[in-house]
Design a protein around this motif. Sequence first.
Motif, PDB file in Angstrom:
ATOM      1  N   LEU A  90       0.810  -1.214  -0.075  1.00 25.53           N
ATOM      2  CA  LEU A  90       0.040   0.055  -0.136  1.00 25.53           C
ATOM      3  C   LEU A  90       0.805   1.292  -0.047  1.00 25.53           C
ATOM      4  O   LEU A  90       1.968   1.090   0.535  1.00 25.53           O
ATOM      5  CB  LEU A  90      -0.844   0.132   1.216  1.00 25.53           C
ATOM      6  CG  LEU A  90      -1.688  -1.190   1.344  1.00 25.53           C
ATOM      7  CD1 LEU A  90      -2.220  -1.164   2.945  1.00 25.53           C
ATOM      8  CD2 LEU A  90      -3.001  -1.167   0.681  1.00 25.53           C
ATOM      9  N   SER A  91       0.435   2.148  -0.499  1.00 23.04           N
ATOM     10  CA  SER A  91       1.373   3.304  -0.594  1.00 23.04           C
ATOM     11  C   SER A  91       0.428   4.843  -0.263  1.00 23.04           C
ATOM     12  O   SER A  91      -0.884   4.762  -0.372  1.00 23.04           O
ATOM     13  CB  SER A  91       2.022   3.479  -1.886  1.00 23.04           C
ATOM     14  OG  SER A  91       1.314   3.967  -3.026  1.00 23.04           O
ATOM     15  N   THR A  92       1.230   5.672   0.021  1.00 22.76           N
ATOM     16  CA  THR A  92       0.528   7.143   0.382  1.00 22.76           C
ATOM     17  C   THR A  92       1.547   8.156   0.287  1.00 22.76           C
ATOM     18  O   THR A  92       2.715   8.083   0.292  1.00 22.76           O
ATOM     19  CB  THR A  92      -0.400   7.094   1.657  1.00 22.76           C
ATOM     20  OG1 THR A  92      -1.129   8.369   1.636  1.00 22.76           O
ATOM     21  CG2 THR A  92       0.723   7.216   2.805  1.00 22.76           C
ATOM     22  N   LYS A  93       1.039   9.434   0.135  1.00 26.27           N
ATOM     23  CA  LYS A  93       1.739  10.666   0.292  1.00 26.27           C
ATOM     24  C   LYS A  93       1.529  11.522   1.168  1.00 26.27           C
ATOM     25  O   LYS A  93       0.394  11.859   1.275  1.00 26.27           O
ATOM     26  CB  LYS A  93       1.724  11.282  -1.299  1.00 26.27           C
ATOM     27  CG  LYS A  93       2.165  10.294  -2.510  1.00 26.27           C
ATOM     28  CD  LYS A  93       2.009  11.201  -3.531  1.00 26.27           C
ATOM     29  CE  LYS A  93       2.721  10.235  -4.945  1.00 26.27           C
ATOM     30  NZ  LYS A  93       2.175  11.090  -6.252  1.00 26.27           N
ATOM     31  N   VAL A  94       2.671  11.787   2.000  1.00 27.73           N
ATOM     32  CA  VAL A  94       2.204  12.688   3.219  1.00 27.73           C
ATOM     33  C   VAL A  94       2.829  13.884   2.825  1.00 27.73           C
ATOM     34  O   VAL A  94       3.956  14.156   2.724  1.00 27.73           O
ATOM     35  CB  VAL A  94       2.938  12.150   4.508  1.00 27.73           C
ATOM     36  CG1 VAL A  94       2.885  12.952   5.833  1.00 27.73           C
ATOM     37  CG2 VAL A  94       2.599  10.718   4.965  1.00 27.73           C
TER      38      VAL A  94
END
Length: 106
Positions: free
Chosen positions: A63-67
């Motif tokens: 899973l990935s996200t951009k903070v």
Amino acid sequence: MIDGARVKCTSADVALAVLVVTPILTGKTDHSPITGVVRGPYSDASRTLPAEFPLVANTDGTLSTKVVDPCYSTSELKMEYGLELYETDSDIDKYATRFELARKDK
């Protein structure tokens, strides 16, 4: 069952940190899709306005996200982010933890 997760920061600068989360799964082999969220930052020594960053599924099972506007932990000021993972078809299979986000060296 979700037994844990590995969080890897693949890129980090002043404006953005890209996180890749690898869920650690045990037990049954036919897991429903895993989803989740990263929330933060949190600090005992400073006031923060936490934000929420949804995790997006990748084709390799991570899973990935951009903070956006990340707050990095230092020896003087500890900053933490919360990670929550859960199976989309289960109300009971959840995993939550906190982690520090460190800025990558240039």
